[in-house]
Design a protein around this motif. Structure first.
Motif, PDB file in Angstrom:
ATOM      1  N   GLY A 193      -2.580  -9.695  -2.252  1.00 32.66           N
ATOM      2  CA  GLY A 193      -1.817  -9.187  -2.618  1.00 32.66           C
ATOM      3  C   GLY A 193      -2.331  -8.053  -3.990  1.00 32.66           C
ATOM      4  O   GLY A 193      -1.320  -7.798  -4.752  1.00 32.66           O
ATOM      5  N   ARG A 194      -3.024  -7.990  -4.445  1.00 33.01           N
ATOM      6  CA  ARG A 194      -3.908  -7.028  -5.577  1.00 33.01           C
ATOM      7  C   ARG A 194      -4.268  -5.458  -5.338  1.00 33.01           C
ATOM      8  O   ARG A 194      -5.225  -5.517  -4.393  1.00 33.01           O
ATOM      9  CB  ARG A 194      -4.715  -7.967  -6.265  1.00 33.01           C
ATOM     10  CG  ARG A 194      -4.547  -8.864  -6.457  1.00 33.01           C
ATOM     11  CD  ARG A 194      -5.515  -9.556  -7.837  1.00 33.01           C
ATOM     12  NE  ARG A 194      -7.344  -9.569  -6.688  1.00 33.01           N
ATOM     13  CZ  ARG A 194      -8.404  -9.416  -7.684  1.00 33.01           C
ATOM     14  NH1 ARG A 194      -8.065  -9.231  -8.789  1.00 33.01           N
ATOM     15  NH2 ARG A 194      -8.748  -9.709  -6.380  1.00 33.01           N
ATOM     16  N   ILE A 195      -3.349  -4.446  -5.088  1.00 33.68           N
ATOM     17  CA  ILE A 195      -3.592  -3.638  -4.196  1.00 33.68           C
ATOM     18  C   ILE A 195      -2.977  -2.242  -5.843  1.00 33.68           C
ATOM     19  O   ILE A 195      -2.437  -2.383  -6.400  1.00 33.68           O
ATOM     20  CB  ILE A 195      -2.181  -3.041  -2.977  1.00 33.68           C
ATOM     21  CG1 ILE A 195      -2.674  -3.855  -2.167  1.00 33.68           C
ATOM     22  CG2 ILE A 195      -2.437  -1.514  -3.253  1.00 33.68           C
ATOM     23  CD1 ILE A 195      -1.929  -3.896  -1.029  1.00 33.68           C
ATOM     24  N   ILE A 196      -4.399  -1.276  -5.767  1.00 35.74           N
ATOM     25  CA  ILE A 196      -4.325  -0.387  -6.731  1.00 35.74           C
ATOM     26  C   ILE A 196      -3.916   0.906  -6.240  1.00 35.74           C
ATOM     27  O   ILE A 196      -4.649   0.846  -5.371  1.00 35.74           O
ATOM     28  CB  ILE A 196      -5.196  -1.023  -7.960  1.00 35.74           C
ATOM     29  CG1 ILE A 196      -6.768  -0.604  -7.161  1.00 35.74           C
ATOM     30  CG2 ILE A 196      -5.321  -2.251  -8.612  1.00 35.74           C
ATOM     31  CD1 ILE A 196      -7.844  -0.771  -8.532  1.00 35.74           C
TER      32      ILE A 196
ATOM     33  N   ALA B  18      -7.258  13.630  -7.454  1.00 32.05           N
ATOM     34  CA  ALA B  18      -7.035  13.079  -6.053  1.00 32.05           C
ATOM     35  C   ALA B  18      -6.481  11.244  -6.286  1.00 32.05           C
ATOM     36  O   ALA B  18      -6.266  10.860  -7.259  1.00 32.05           O
ATOM     37  CB  ALA B  18      -8.242  13.175  -5.273  1.00 32.05           C
ATOM     38  N   VAL B  19      -5.234  11.001  -5.294  1.00 35.66           N
ATOM     39  CA  VAL B  19      -4.930   9.527  -5.431  1.00 35.66           C
ATOM     40  C   VAL B  19      -6.090   8.473  -5.121  1.00 35.66           C
ATOM     41  O   VAL B  19      -6.026   9.631  -3.083  1.00 35.66           O
ATOM     42  CB  VAL B  19      -3.526   9.290  -4.871  1.00 35.66           C
ATOM     43  CG1 VAL B  19      -3.349   8.607  -4.646  1.00 35.66           C
ATOM     44  CG2 VAL B  19      -2.803  10.241  -5.830  1.00 35.66           C
ATOM     45  N   LYS B  20      -6.219   7.100  -4.981  1.00 36.96           N
ATOM     46  CA  LYS B  20      -7.032   6.596  -3.904  1.00 36.96           C
ATOM     47  C   LYS B  20      -6.768   5.325  -3.898  1.00 36.96           C
ATOM     48  O   LYS B  20      -6.151   4.527  -5.151  1.00 36.96           O
ATOM     49  CB  LYS B  20      -8.962   6.508  -4.629  1.00 36.96           C
ATOM     50  CG  LYS B  20      -9.918   5.259  -3.650  1.00 36.96           C
ATOM     51  CD  LYS B  20     -10.956   5.687  -4.138  1.00 36.96           C
ATOM     52  CE  LYS B  20     -11.489   5.015  -3.455  1.00 36.96           C
ATOM     53  NZ  LYS B  20     -13.233   5.044  -3.610  1.00 36.96           N
ATOM     54  N   ILE B  21      -6.235   4.465  -2.460  1.00 31.44           N
ATOM     55  CA  ILE B  21      -5.788   3.776  -3.016  1.00 31.44           C
ATOM     56  C   ILE B  21      -6.700   2.229  -2.717  1.00 31.44           C
ATOM     57  O   ILE B  21      -7.412   2.728  -2.014  1.00 31.44           O
ATOM     58  CB  ILE B  21      -4.211   3.443  -2.244  1.00 31.44           C
ATOM     59  CG1 ILE B  21      -3.846   4.431  -2.454  1.00 31.44           C
ATOM     60  CG2 ILE B  21      -3.965   1.729  -1.838  1.00 31.44           C
ATOM     61  CD1 ILE B  21      -2.615   4.157  -3.060  1.00 31.44           C
ATOM     62  N   LYS B  22      -6.852   1.233  -3.371  1.00 28.73           N
ATOM     63  CA  LYS B  22      -8.015   0.214  -2.992  1.00 28.73           C
ATOM     64  C   LYS B  22      -6.984  -1.027  -2.914  1.00 28.73           C
ATOM     65  O   LYS B  22      -6.128  -1.315  -3.193  1.00 28.73           O
ATOM     66  CB  LYS B  22      -8.868  -0.069  -4.391  1.00 28.73           C
ATOM     67  CG  LYS B  22      -9.972   1.060  -3.921  1.00 28.73           C
ATOM     68  CD  LYS B  22     -10.740   1.225  -4.780  1.00 28.73           C
ATOM     69  CE  LYS B  22     -12.214   1.324  -3.950  1.00 28.73           C
ATOM     70  NZ  LYS B  22     -12.901   0.854  -5.183  1.00 28.73           N
ATOM     71  N   ASN B  23      -7.700  -1.949  -1.502  1.00 33.61           N
ATOM     72  CA  ASN B  23      -6.849  -3.658  -1.388  1.00 33.61           C
ATOM     73  C   ASN B  23      -8.183  -4.105  -2.793  1.00 33.61           C
ATOM     74  O   ASN B  23      -9.477  -4.402  -1.208  1.00 33.61           O
ATOM     75  CB  ASN B  23      -6.107  -3.902  -0.189  1.00 33.61           C
ATOM     76  CG  ASN B  23      -5.946  -4.562   0.042  1.00 33.61           C
ATOM     77  OD1 ASN B  23      -5.764  -6.156  -0.671  1.00 33.61           O
ATOM     78  ND2 ASN B  23      -5.122  -4.802   0.882  1.00 33.61           N
TER      79      ASN B  23
ATOM     80  N   ARG C 148       0.689  -1.213   0.342  1.00 31.66           N
ATOM     81  CA  ARG C 148       0.416   0.025  -0.177  1.00 31.66           C
ATOM     82  C   ARG C 148       0.918   1.391   0.065  1.00 31.66           C
ATOM     83  O   ARG C 148       0.426   1.955  -1.061  1.00 31.66           O
ATOM     84  CB  ARG C 148      -0.558   0.207   0.888  1.00 31.66           C
ATOM     85  CG  ARG C 148      -2.334  -0.582   0.786  1.00 31.66           C
ATOM     86  CD  ARG C 148      -3.714   0.079   1.667  1.00 31.66           C
ATOM     87  NE  ARG C 148      -2.713  -0.782   3.589  1.00 31.66           N
ATOM     88  CZ  ARG C 148      -2.722  -1.516   3.802  1.00 31.66           C
ATOM     89  NH1 ARG C 148      -2.922  -2.701   3.801  1.00 31.66           N
ATOM     90  NH2 ARG C 148      -2.235  -1.082   5.661  1.00 31.66           N
ATOM     91  N   ARG C 149       1.836   0.775   0.969  1.00 33.27           N
ATOM     92  CA  ARG C 149       3.482   2.382   0.626  1.00 33.27           C
ATOM     93  C   ARG C 149       3.210   2.739  -0.411  1.00 33.27           C
ATOM     94  O   ARG C 149       3.584   3.848  -1.100  1.00 33.27           O
ATOM     95  CB  ARG C 149       4.127   1.897   1.806  1.00 33.27           C
ATOM     96  CG  ARG C 149       3.010   2.120   3.011  1.00 33.27           C
ATOM     97  CD  ARG C 149       4.413   2.004   4.474  1.00 33.27           C
ATOM     98  NE  ARG C 149       3.612   2.193   5.654  1.00 33.27           N
ATOM     99  CZ  ARG C 149       4.692   2.075   6.894  1.00 33.27           C
ATOM    100  NH1 ARG C 149       5.610   2.100   6.746  1.00 33.27           N
ATOM    101  NH2 ARG C 149       3.890   2.043   8.117  1.00 33.27           N
ATOM    102  N   ALA C 150       3.474   1.967  -0.563  1.00 32.10           N
ATOM    103  CA  ALA C 150       4.521   1.870  -2.179  1.00 32.10           C
ATOM    104  C   ALA C 150       3.787   2.131  -3.347  1.00 32.10           C
ATOM    105  O   ALA C 150       4.081   2.998  -3.740  1.00 32.10           O
ATOM    106  CB  ALA C 150       5.072   0.510  -2.951  1.00 32.10           C
ATOM    107  N   VAL C 151       2.624   1.214  -3.661  1.00 26.92           N
ATOM    108  CA  VAL C 151       1.288   2.333  -4.447  1.00 26.92           C
ATOM    109  C   VAL C 151       1.057   3.294  -4.268  1.00 26.92           C
ATOM    110  O   VAL C 151       0.604   4.081  -4.658  1.00 26.92           O
ATOM    111  CB  VAL C 151       0.213   0.941  -4.715  1.00 26.92           C
ATOM    112  CG1 VAL C 151      -0.941   1.710  -5.267  1.00 26.92           C
ATOM    113  CG2 VAL C 151       0.746  -0.066  -5.284  1.00 26.92           C
TER     114      VAL C 151
END
Length: 186
Positions: free
Chosen positions: A99-102, A90-95, A54-57
């Motif tokens: 291990g599929r995090i976008i 904006a940025v939105k992170i989804k899990n 998550r941090r990397a993405v």
């Protein structure tokens, strides 16, 4: 490290963005040359792995957002330049599990601002009602252009931003994962 799209033979950059049914661009990357990271990621607990992914993405998505905002032109001689479209990116992170995090970069649907007050009555609004602008509603027109009595070409800001930020974003992913693995495994 090298990006590879889901189309064969297009190494080093993303393939032309495919579009979803809602007109959103989808760009997929597979990170090659980091086999040592993926094998070490498998050694840590799933929650720890997802935390660092998550941090990397998130870092990579923020790099892409900055590049996209840099390619958006605010101002023109024939229209009111508010800069709201640029601010709405904006940025939105989804899990999605396993291990599929976008990371989703685009105009935020909840971003809106009052840009004026209505002077005349019309339709469902009356005089004194606020004029609310939602940049997400015009994002496709700005990106791809439109026809009509006053046609305008698209800016292509997202495509230019993605192309400019691909390598720095992938480097940020690699660095963040390496940092996380060093911290977690030692």
């Amino acid at each position: 490290m090298e990006a590879r799209s889901d189309k064969a033979g297009t190494r080093g950059k993303a393939n032309k963005a495919s579009q979803t049914s809602k007109g959103q661009e989808v760009i997929k990357f597979k990170i090659e040359g980091v086999d040592h990271l993926t094998s070490r990621l498998a050694q840590v607990k799933e929650s720890v792995r997802n935390k660092w992914l998550r941090r990397a993405v998130d870092k990579a998505s923020r790099i892409a957002r900055k590049a996209i905002r840099g390619h958006i032109v605010t101002g023109g001689k024939n229209w009111k330049a508010t800069g709201l479209y640029k601010k709405s990116i904006a940025v939105k992170i989804k899990n999605y599990g396993e291990g599929r995090i976008i990371g989703i970069v685009g105009p935020d649907r909840s971003f809106k601002q009052i840009i004026g007050v209505r002077k005349l009555e019309g339709g469902k609004s009356g005089p004194g009602d606020p004029i609310i602008h939602r940049p997400a509603n015009i994002a496709h027109l700005v990106e791809y252009g439109h026809g009509g009595p006053s046609p305008a070409g698209g800016t292509g800001a997202f495509r230019k931003g993605w192309d400019a930020s691909a390598r720095p974003a992938l480097a940020a992913i690699r660095d963040t994962l390496e940092q996380g693995l060093v911290k977690e495994l030692h």
